[in-house]
Motif scaffolding. Sequence first.
Motif, PDB file in Angstrom:
ATOM      1  N   PRO A  82       3.870 -20.635   4.391  1.00 36.69           N
ATOM      2  CA  PRO A  82       4.695 -21.721   3.848  1.00 36.69           C
ATOM      3  C   PRO A  82       5.234 -21.359   2.470  1.00 36.69           C
ATOM      4  CG  PRO A  82       2.611 -22.567   4.687  1.00 36.69           C
ATOM      5  CD  PRO A  82       2.510 -21.071   4.705  1.00 36.69           C
ATOM      6  N   GLU A  83       6.438 -21.820   2.176  1.00 37.89           N
ATOM      7  CA  GLU A  83       7.090 -21.534   0.899  1.00 37.89           C
ATOM      8  C   GLU A  83       6.233 -21.982  -0.281  1.00 37.89           C
ATOM      9  OE1 GLU A  83       9.815 -19.998  -1.665  1.00 37.89           O
ATOM     10  OE2 GLU A  83       9.953 -19.837   0.513  1.00 37.89           O
ATOM     11  N   THR A  84       5.576 -23.144  -0.148  1.00 40.27           N
ATOM     12  CA  THR A  84       4.755 -23.640  -1.262  1.00 40.27           C
ATOM     13  C   THR A  84       3.586 -22.701  -1.553  1.00 40.27           C
ATOM     14  OG1 THR A  84       3.508 -25.023   0.284  1.00 40.27           O
ATOM     15  CG2 THR A  84       5.339 -26.064  -0.901  1.00 40.27           C
ATOM     16  N   LEU A  85       2.993 -22.134  -0.520  1.00 41.85           N
ATOM     17  CA  LEU A  85       1.894 -21.188  -0.707  1.00 41.85           C
ATOM     18  C   LEU A  85       2.388 -19.894  -1.339  1.00 41.85           C
ATOM     19  CD1 LEU A  85      -1.106 -20.798  -0.298  1.00 41.85           C
ATOM     20  CD2 LEU A  85      -0.638 -19.990   2.011  1.00 41.85           C
ATOM     21  N   LYS A  86       3.571 -19.460  -0.919  1.00 41.71           N
ATOM     22  CA  LYS A  86       4.156 -18.256  -1.510  1.00 41.71           C
ATOM     23  C   LYS A  86       4.443 -18.471  -2.993  1.00 41.71           C
ATOM     24  CE  LYS A  86       7.913 -14.976  -1.268  1.00 41.71           C
ATOM     25  NZ  LYS A  86       9.104 -15.173  -2.031  1.00 41.71           N
ATOM     26  N   GLU A  87       4.941 -19.652  -3.341  1.00 37.13           N
ATOM     27  CA  GLU A  87       5.222 -19.960  -4.747  1.00 37.13           C
ATOM     28  C   GLU A  87       3.944 -19.935  -5.578  1.00 37.13           C
ATOM     29  OE1 GLU A  87       7.303 -23.691  -4.693  1.00 37.13           O
ATOM     30  OE2 GLU A  87       9.080 -22.801  -3.770  1.00 37.13           O
ATOM     31  N   LYS A  88       2.853 -20.495  -5.035  1.00 41.35           N
ATOM     32  CA  LYS A  88       1.571 -20.484  -5.748  1.00 41.35           C
ATOM     33  C   LYS A  88       1.059 -19.053  -5.927  1.00 41.35           C
ATOM     34  CE  LYS A  88      -0.088 -25.031  -4.339  1.00 41.35           C
ATOM     35  NZ  LYS A  88      -1.109 -25.774  -3.577  1.00 41.35           N
ATOM     36  N   LEU A  89       1.180 -18.256  -4.876  1.00 38.55           N
ATOM     37  CA  LEU A  89       0.743 -16.869  -4.929  1.00 38.55           C
ATOM     38  C   LEU A  89       1.564 -16.089  -5.952  1.00 38.55           C
ATOM     39  CD1 LEU A  89      -1.139 -14.744  -3.636  1.00 38.55           C
ATOM     40  CD2 LEU A  89       0.656 -14.332  -1.960  1.00 38.55           C
ATOM     41  N   SER A  90       2.862 -16.304  -5.946  1.00 39.72           N
ATOM     42  CA  SER A  90       3.746 -15.633  -6.891  1.00 39.72           C
ATOM     43  C   SER A  90       3.422 -16.034  -8.328  1.00 39.72           C
ATOM     44  CB  SER A  90       5.193 -15.970  -6.557  1.00 39.72           C
ATOM     45  OG  SER A  90       6.062 -15.357  -7.460  1.00 39.72           O
ATOM     46  N   LYS A  91       3.190 -17.312  -8.554  1.00 40.38           N
ATOM     47  CA  LYS A  91       2.866 -17.810  -9.889  1.00 40.38           C
ATOM     48  C   LYS A  91       1.556 -17.200 -10.393  1.00 40.38           C
ATOM     49  CE  LYS A  91       2.134 -22.065 -12.495  1.00 40.38           C
ATOM     50  NZ  LYS A  91       2.056 -23.528 -12.428  1.00 40.38           N
ATOM     51  N   ARG A  92       0.562 -17.165  -9.528  1.00 46.11           N
ATOM     52  CA  ARG A  92      -0.746 -16.588  -9.917  1.00 46.11           C
ATOM     53  C   ARG A  92      -0.614 -15.094 -10.209  1.00 46.11           C
ATOM     54  NH1 ARG A  92      -6.246 -16.621  -6.367  1.00 46.11           N
ATOM     55  NH2 ARG A  92      -7.394 -15.193  -7.698  1.00 46.11           N
ATOM     56  N   ALA A  93       0.131 -14.387  -9.380  1.00 45.56           N
ATOM     57  CA  ALA A  93       0.327 -12.950  -9.597  1.00 45.56           C
ATOM     58  C   ALA A  93       1.005 -12.707 -10.938  1.00 45.56           C
ATOM     59  CB  ALA A  93       1.150 -12.350  -8.457  1.00 45.56           C
ATOM     60  N   LYS A  94       1.996 -13.512 -11.248  1.00 45.46           N
ATOM     61  CA  LYS A  94       2.706 -13.362 -12.518  1.00 45.46           C
ATOM     62  C   LYS A  94       1.779 -13.659 -13.698  1.00 45.46           C
ATOM     63  CE  LYS A  94       7.299 -13.373 -13.110  1.00 45.46           C
ATOM     64  NZ  LYS A  94       8.552 -13.636 -12.602  1.00 45.46           N
ATOM     65  N   GLN A  95       0.940 -14.697 -13.564  1.00 50.86           N
ATOM     66  CA  GLN A  95      -0.009 -15.044 -14.626  1.00 50.86           C
ATOM     67  C   GLN A  95      -1.004 -13.906 -14.876  1.00 50.86           C
ATOM     68  OE1 GLN A  95      -1.667 -18.663 -13.030  1.00 50.86           O
ATOM     69  NE2 GLN A  95      -0.261 -19.971 -14.183  1.00 50.86           N
ATOM     70  N   GLU A  96      -1.400 -13.226 -13.812  1.00 52.54           N
ATOM     71  CA  GLU A  96      -2.362 -12.133 -13.925  1.00 52.54           C
ATOM     72  C   GLU A  96      -1.671 -10.789 -14.139  1.00 52.54           C
ATOM     73  OE1 GLU A  96      -5.256 -12.178 -10.782  1.00 52.54           O
ATOM     74  OE2 GLU A  96      -5.587 -14.332 -10.978  1.00 52.54           O
ATOM     75  N   ASN A  97      -0.351 -10.827 -14.294  1.00 50.86           N
ATOM     76  CA  ASN A  97       0.452  -9.623 -14.509  1.00 50.86           C
ATOM     77  C   ASN A  97       0.206  -8.588 -13.415  1.00 50.86           C
ATOM     78  OD1 ASN A  97       2.459  -8.362 -15.908  1.00 50.86           O
ATOM     79  ND2 ASN A  97       1.066  -7.266 -17.246  1.00 50.86           N
TER      80      ASN A  97
END
Length: 120
Positions: free
Chosen positions: A14-29
């Motif tokens: 789901p797009e919402t899960l992808k957005e959460k995953l992307s946000k977390r990845a960006k936060q953790e660089n």
Amino acid sequence: MATSEMTSLLFRLPETLKEKLSKRAKQENRSINAMLLEIVSKELNEYPSQQTSDIALEHRHFLGRLISPKQFAELDGLVKLDGIYYRYLIESNRPFDPTVNYTVIEALGNILTLRPLSQK
């Protein structure tokens, strides 16, 4: 898991899960790929000793490192880090921009994945 043993997998979510995953990845660089590899490895309890030591080494020495445009050998598709040339990919398949710095978000074998840093 050696680099030569890697493969690709089409994965729908789901797009919402992808957005959460992307946000977390960006936060953790980190890259989304690096996060998913770690999550799946943990879930399946797959920690071959070589893979674990490689990941630990990459986290200590490469992730989060700043790379300036002058470190690129753009025509050769290489970037120089600590005196060694590595192949590189830029996040989202963006072209190289000689006006911005980059940070390493994933290191797998001799390939670094880089994220452009926004100009201030």
